[in-house]
Motif scaffolding. Structure first.
Motif, PDB file in Angstrom:
ATOM      1  N   LEU A 108      -2.276  -8.994  -1.194  1.00  0.00           N
ATOM      2  CA  LEU A 108      -3.280  -8.196  -0.492  1.00  0.00           C
ATOM      3  C   LEU A 108      -2.887  -6.719  -0.580  1.00  0.00           C
ATOM      4  O   LEU A 108      -1.854  -6.314  -0.065  1.00  0.00           O
ATOM      5  CB  LEU A 108      -3.397  -8.643   0.970  1.00  0.00           C
ATOM      6  CG  LEU A 108      -4.585  -8.064   1.759  1.00  0.00           C
ATOM      7  CD1 LEU A 108      -4.992  -9.038   2.876  1.00  0.00           C
ATOM      8  CD2 LEU A 108      -4.251  -6.710   2.383  1.00  0.00           C
ATOM      9  N   ALA A 109      -3.724  -5.934  -1.261  1.00  0.00           N
ATOM     10  CA  ALA A 109      -3.464  -4.510  -1.467  1.00  0.00           C
ATOM     11  C   ALA A 109      -4.382  -3.678  -0.590  1.00  0.00           C
ATOM     12  O   ALA A 109      -5.571  -3.975  -0.459  1.00  0.00           O
ATOM     13  CB  ALA A 109      -3.677  -4.148  -2.930  1.00  0.00           C
ATOM     14  N   SER A 162       0.726   1.872   3.551  1.00  0.00           N
ATOM     15  CA  SER A 162       1.966   1.081   3.575  1.00  0.00           C
ATOM     16  C   SER A 162       2.262   0.614   4.993  1.00  0.00           C
ATOM     17  O   SER A 162       2.726  -0.517   5.208  1.00  0.00           O
ATOM     18  CB  SER A 162       3.142   1.893   3.023  1.00  0.00           C
ATOM     19  OG  SER A 162       3.542   2.909   3.926  1.00  0.00           O
ATOM     20  N   THR A 163       1.964   1.479   5.959  1.00  0.00           N
ATOM     21  CA  THR A 163       2.126   1.085   7.361  1.00  0.00           C
ATOM     22  C   THR A 163       1.139  -0.019   7.722  1.00  0.00           C
ATOM     23  O   THR A 163       1.483  -0.985   8.418  1.00  0.00           O
ATOM     24  CB  THR A 163       1.915   2.298   8.280  1.00  0.00           C
ATOM     25  OG1 THR A 163       2.836   3.321   7.921  1.00  0.00           O
ATOM     26  CG2 THR A 163       2.137   1.929   9.738  1.00  0.00           C
ATOM     27  N   ASP A 164      -0.088   0.111   7.237  1.00  0.00           N
ATOM     28  CA  ASP A 164      -1.076  -0.940   7.485  1.00  0.00           C
ATOM     29  C   ASP A 164      -0.646  -2.250   6.827  1.00  0.00           C
ATOM     30  O   ASP A 164      -0.854  -3.334   7.393  1.00  0.00           O
ATOM     31  CB  ASP A 164      -2.446  -0.511   6.942  1.00  0.00           C
ATOM     32  CG  ASP A 164      -3.073   0.598   7.770  1.00  0.00           C
ATOM     33  OD1 ASP A 164      -2.708   0.728   8.960  1.00  0.00           O
ATOM     34  OD2 ASP A 164      -3.917   1.337   7.238  1.00  0.00           O
ATOM     35  N   GLY A 194       0.850  -1.185   0.000  1.00  0.00           N
ATOM     36  CA  GLY A 194       0.000   0.000   0.000  1.00  0.00           C
ATOM     37  C   GLY A 194       0.883   1.231   0.000  1.00  0.00           C
ATOM     38  O   GLY A 194       2.114   1.140   0.124  1.00  0.00           O
ATOM     39  N   ASN A 195       0.293   2.404  -0.129  1.00  0.00           N
ATOM     40  CA  ASN A 195       1.032   3.668  -0.149  1.00  0.00           C
ATOM     41  C   ASN A 195       0.701   4.513   1.074  1.00  0.00           C
ATOM     42  O   ASN A 195      -0.415   4.463   1.598  1.00  0.00           O
ATOM     43  CB  ASN A 195       0.651   4.463  -1.405  1.00  0.00           C
ATOM     44  CG  ASN A 195       1.039   3.757  -2.688  1.00  0.00           C
ATOM     45  OD1 ASN A 195       2.211   3.538  -2.959  1.00  0.00           O
ATOM     46  ND2 ASN A 195       0.053   3.391  -3.489  1.00  0.00           N
ATOM     47  N   GLY A 196       1.665   5.311   1.514  1.00  0.00           N
ATOM     48  CA  GLY A 196       1.419   6.227   2.628  1.00  0.00           C
ATOM     49  C   GLY A 196       1.016   5.490   3.893  1.00  0.00           C
ATOM     50  O   GLY A 196       1.663   4.523   4.304  1.00  0.00           O
ATOM     51  N   ALA A 200       4.578 -14.255   5.593  1.00  0.00           N
ATOM     52  CA  ALA A 200       4.030 -12.993   5.081  1.00  0.00           C
ATOM     53  C   ALA A 200       5.141 -11.972   4.924  1.00  0.00           C
ATOM     54  O   ALA A 200       6.073 -11.926   5.727  1.00  0.00           O
ATOM     55  CB  ALA A 200       2.949 -12.471   6.025  1.00  0.00           C
ATOM     56  N   LEU A 201       5.024 -11.142   3.899  1.00  0.00           N
ATOM     57  CA  LEU A 201       6.035 -10.129   3.619  1.00  0.00           C
ATOM     58  C   LEU A 201       5.364  -8.866   3.104  1.00  0.00           C
ATOM     59  O   LEU A 201       4.531  -8.923   2.199  1.00  0.00           O
ATOM     60  CB  LEU A 201       7.025 -10.646   2.572  1.00  0.00           C
ATOM     61  CG  LEU A 201       8.093  -9.672   2.069  1.00  0.00           C
ATOM     62  CD1 LEU A 201       9.082  -9.365   3.185  1.00  0.00           C
ATOM     63  CD2 LEU A 201       8.817 -10.247   0.859  1.00  0.00           C
ATOM     64  N   ALA A 202       5.734  -7.725   3.673  1.00  0.00           N
ATOM     65  CA  ALA A 202       5.254  -6.433   3.176  1.00  0.00           C
ATOM     66  C   ALA A 202       6.217  -5.924   2.107  1.00  0.00           C
ATOM     67  O   ALA A 202       7.425  -5.818   2.357  1.00  0.00           O
ATOM     68  CB  ALA A 202       5.145  -5.433   4.318  1.00  0.00           C
ATOM     69  N   LEU A 203       5.711  -5.601   0.931  1.00  0.00           N
ATOM     70  CA  LEU A 203       6.550  -5.143  -0.180  1.00  0.00           C
ATOM     71  C   LEU A 203       6.922  -3.673  -0.059  1.00  0.00           C
ATOM     72  O   LEU A 203       7.529  -3.110  -0.970  1.00  0.00           O
ATOM     73  CB  LEU A 203       5.828  -5.388  -1.507  1.00  0.00           C
ATOM     74  CG  LEU A 203       5.461  -6.843  -1.806  1.00  0.00           C
ATOM     75  CD1 LEU A 203       4.794  -6.938  -3.178  1.00  0.00           C
ATOM     76  CD2 LEU A 203       6.679  -7.754  -1.733  1.00  0.00           C
TER      77      LEU A 203
END
Length: 215
Positions: free
Chosen positions: A135-136, A75-77, A70-72, A97-100
């Motif tokens: 997941l976006a 992205s934290t979420d 996600g953005n902004g 799980a990995l946050a891009l």
């Protein structure tokens, strides 16, 4: 100087009392609004949340991984979602799980060399496999880099999930999306608060689907 900038703090008497009452009333109204919105969203999407969690549990059973982005503030979420699944604490099952959004070198290199619209799609092209989950998170549903990533995820045979606000924006029209959870609000704050409830519900339901299995 402080008194000039914040005269209401030095007003005293009824002026200050009125201000504090306004703050209390505003706080109560906001709390009531988000509670109603969260309840409405959970009621509206109860069946789809269960179906999405079952699909995600099936992906994890088969060795799939969750990629979030996600953005902004989103992205934290996205990072919170990844941390929740990967390190839930207690007796809950840890899931890959990995946050891009977390690799600054990758995000800035792709933004500088190619374009910001590919920062998530390129990572999914490199890491994503059939059976993984994308997941976006977006408040508007109109972020070009999210739409590109969702399309890439669909092409790769991944489970594709979107969280958006307002009426879903472009995300609602993106082909290949398996599940879309839209928070019907024009307030960025209310949308993000309700999305927190949605992804925590997804996590809990996924854990219930996997409960009792060896890991």
């Amino acid at each position: 100087m402080t008194e000039m900038l914040y005269p209401f703090l030095y007003a005293g008497g009824s002026g200050l009392d009125t201000l504090l009452e306004d703050v209390r009333r505003s706080t109560r109204e906001k709390v009531e609004d988000i509670v109603r919105l969260r309840e409405a969203v959970l009621e509206q999407y109860a069946e789809d949340l269960a179906a999405c969690a079952a699909r995600m549990a099936g992906a994890f059973r088969s060795g799939g991984r969750l990629f979030t982005f996600g953005n902004g503030g989103s992205s934290t979420d996205a990072q919170d979602v990844a941390a929740l699944f990967l390190n839930p604490g207690g007796s809950a099952r840890p899931l890959p799980a990995l946050a891009l959004t977390t690799d600054v070198a990758v995000v800035t290199a792709l933004s500088n060399d190619v374009g910001f619209e590919v920062v998530f799609a390129r990572q999914l092209a490199a890491f994503g496999r059939p059976g993984d989950i994308a997941l976006a998170l977006s408040t508007s549903g109109n972020s070009d880099n999210l739409i590109a990533a969702l399309r890439e995820a669909a092409r790769r045979g991944m489970t594709v999930v979107g969280l958006a606000g307002y009426t879903g924006g472009q995300m609602a029209e993106t082909p290949g999306l398996h599940h879309l959870f839209t928070v019907p609000s024009s307030s960025v704050h209310r949308v993000q608060e309700a999305q927190t409830t949605i992804y925590h519900a997804l996590w809990e339901l996924t854990q219930l689907e996997l409960a009792g299995e060896a890991f």
